[in-house]
Design a protein around this motif. Sequence first.
Motif, short mmCIF file in Angstrom:
data_model
loop_
_atom_site.label_atom_id
_atom_site.label_comp_id
_atom_site.label_asym_id
_atom_site.label_seq_id
_atom_site.Cartn_x
_atom_site.Cartn_y
_atom_site.Cartn_z
N ALA A 91 0.81 -1.22 0.00
CA ALA A 91 0.00 0.00 0.00
C ALA A 91 0.84 1.27 0.00
O ALA A 91 0.30 2.37 -0.14
N GLY A 92 2.16 1.13 0.19
CA GLY A 92 3.02 2.30 0.08
C GLY A 92 3.68 2.78 1.35
O GLY A 92 4.24 3.88 1.37
N ALA A 93 3.67 1.96 2.41
CA ALA A 93 4.37 2.36 3.64
C ALA A 93 5.88 2.42 3.39
O ALA A 93 6.44 1.56 2.72
N ASP A 94 6.51 3.43 3.94
CA ASP A 94 7.97 3.53 3.89
C ASP A 94 8.60 2.80 5.06
O ASP A 94 9.67 2.21 4.95
N VAL A 95 7.92 2.88 6.19
CA VAL A 95 8.34 2.24 7.44
C VAL A 95 7.16 1.42 7.93
O VAL A 95 6.01 1.85 7.79
N ILE A 96 7.42 0.26 8.49
CA ILE A 96 6.36 -0.54 9.09
C ILE A 96 6.73 -0.81 10.54
O ILE A 96 7.82 -1.28 10.84
N ALA A 97 5.81 -0.46 11.43
CA ALA A 97 6.03 -0.69 12.86
C ALA A 97 5.37 -2.00 13.27
O ALA A 97 4.31 -2.36 12.76
N TYR A 98 6.02 -2.69 14.18
CA TYR A 98 5.51 -3.97 14.67
C TYR A 98 5.76 -4.07 16.16
O TYR A 98 6.61 -3.36 16.72
N ALA A 111 9.38 -13.34 12.63
CA ALA A 111 8.78 -13.57 11.32
C ALA A 111 8.23 -12.28 10.73
O ALA A 111 8.38 -12.01 9.53
N VAL A 112 7.59 -11.46 11.56
CA VAL A 112 7.05 -10.19 11.07
C VAL A 112 8.17 -9.26 10.66
O VAL A 112 8.11 -8.60 9.60
N LEU A 113 9.22 -9.19 11.46
CA LEU A 113 10.37 -8.35 11.12
C LEU A 113 10.99 -8.81 9.80
O LEU A 113 11.31 -7.98 8.93
N GLU A 114 11.14 -10.11 9.63
CA GLU A 114 11.71 -10.63 8.40
C GLU A 114 10.86 -10.24 7.19
O GLU A 114 11.38 -9.89 6.12
N ALA A 115 9.54 -10.26 7.36
CA ALA A 115 8.65 -9.89 6.26
C ALA A 115 8.79 -8.41 5.92
O ALA A 115 8.80 -8.04 4.73
N LEU A 117 11.43 -6.45 6.37
CA LEU A 117 12.72 -6.24 5.72
C LEU A 117 12.72 -6.83 4.31
O LEU A 117 13.27 -6.23 3.38
N GLY A 118 12.10 -7.99 4.17
CA GLY A 118 12.05 -8.64 2.87
C GLY A 118 11.26 -7.84 1.85
O GLY A 118 11.50 -7.93 0.64
N ALA A 119 10.31 -7.03 2.33
CA ALA A 119 9.50 -6.19 1.44
C ALA A 119 10.21 -4.89 1.09
O ALA A 119 9.66 -4.07 0.35
N GLY A 120 11.40 -4.69 1.65
CA GLY A 120 12.17 -3.50 1.34
C GLY A 120 11.82 -2.28 2.16
O GLY A 120 12.20 -1.15 1.79
N CYS A 121 11.13 -2.47 3.26
CA CYS A 121 10.73 -1.35 4.13
C CYS A 121 11.65 -1.27 5.35
O CYS A 121 12.28 -2.25 5.74
N ILE A 122 11.70 -0.10 5.94
CA ILE A 122 12.38 0.09 7.21
C ILE A 122 11.47 -0.46 8.32
O ILE A 122 10.25 -0.25 8.29
N ALA A 123 12.05 -1.14 9.28
CA ALA A 123 11.29 -1.69 10.39
C ALA A 123 11.44 -0.79 11.62
O ALA A 123 12.55 -0.39 11.98
N MET A 124 10.29 -0.48 12.23
CA MET A 124 10.28 0.24 13.50
C MET A 124 9.78 -0.72 14.56
O MET A 124 8.69 -1.29 14.46
N ALA A 125 10.58 -0.91 15.60
CA ALA A 125 10.26 -1.83 16.68
C ALA A 125 9.55 -1.08 17.80
O ALA A 125 10.16 -0.31 18.53
#
Length: 224
Positions: A91-98, A111-115, A117-125
Amino acid sequence: MDILTSIRGGLTASCQPVDDGPMDRPEIVAAMAQACVAGGAVALRIEGVDNLKATRPLVDVPIIGIVKSDLPDSPVRITVRVEEALALAEAGADVIAYDATNRPRLHSREAVLEAILGAGCIAMADSSCLEDGRIALYSGAKILGTTLSGYTEETEGLNDGPDFALIGAFKALGAFVMAEGRIHTPQLAAAAMAAGADAVTVGSALTRLEHVTGWFADAVGSAR
């Protein structure tokens, strides 16, 4: 300019209306987002894939995407499924928080973090304590948020306001620190930056009119 550089030193507006309230519609969330950017927000935090889809074409600032769930068998609410992370990326997120806490959930935090990163987004913990952040940073998350301090069994009641100590502890790890949670005034936002935050997220005080109105109504009623 990369995304972390663009949000460093700035305000992220969390545009999350009260669930099922009169403003809980994608077109209103998108309008909130535009208003926040006009007011100086350098990034947005948007909940829900439909809300993200409505907002993304209208703004050019980075968007932190999340999906909230209410599960019968887990207290974890923030981006709990791999497929949610992938949908946010699409949908266009640049960063995904989990949710980076060590609590039971449908899909593991790893698993969520791996997904993400695998989608090319920055992960916010979204973290509750130093250990959450340390593990997330080691595993590839780029942003550590104090989002869940005070919202887990171990941290409940720890602070009435922002967790300034956790901000400082995350900074000592060398992380990009997002102060988030119970930041209801400009003064608290400034204090979070002084405590070591790289950026600050504010939600309820900006986009939950029911909550803000209640604060003022209670104050007026008490004074009366």
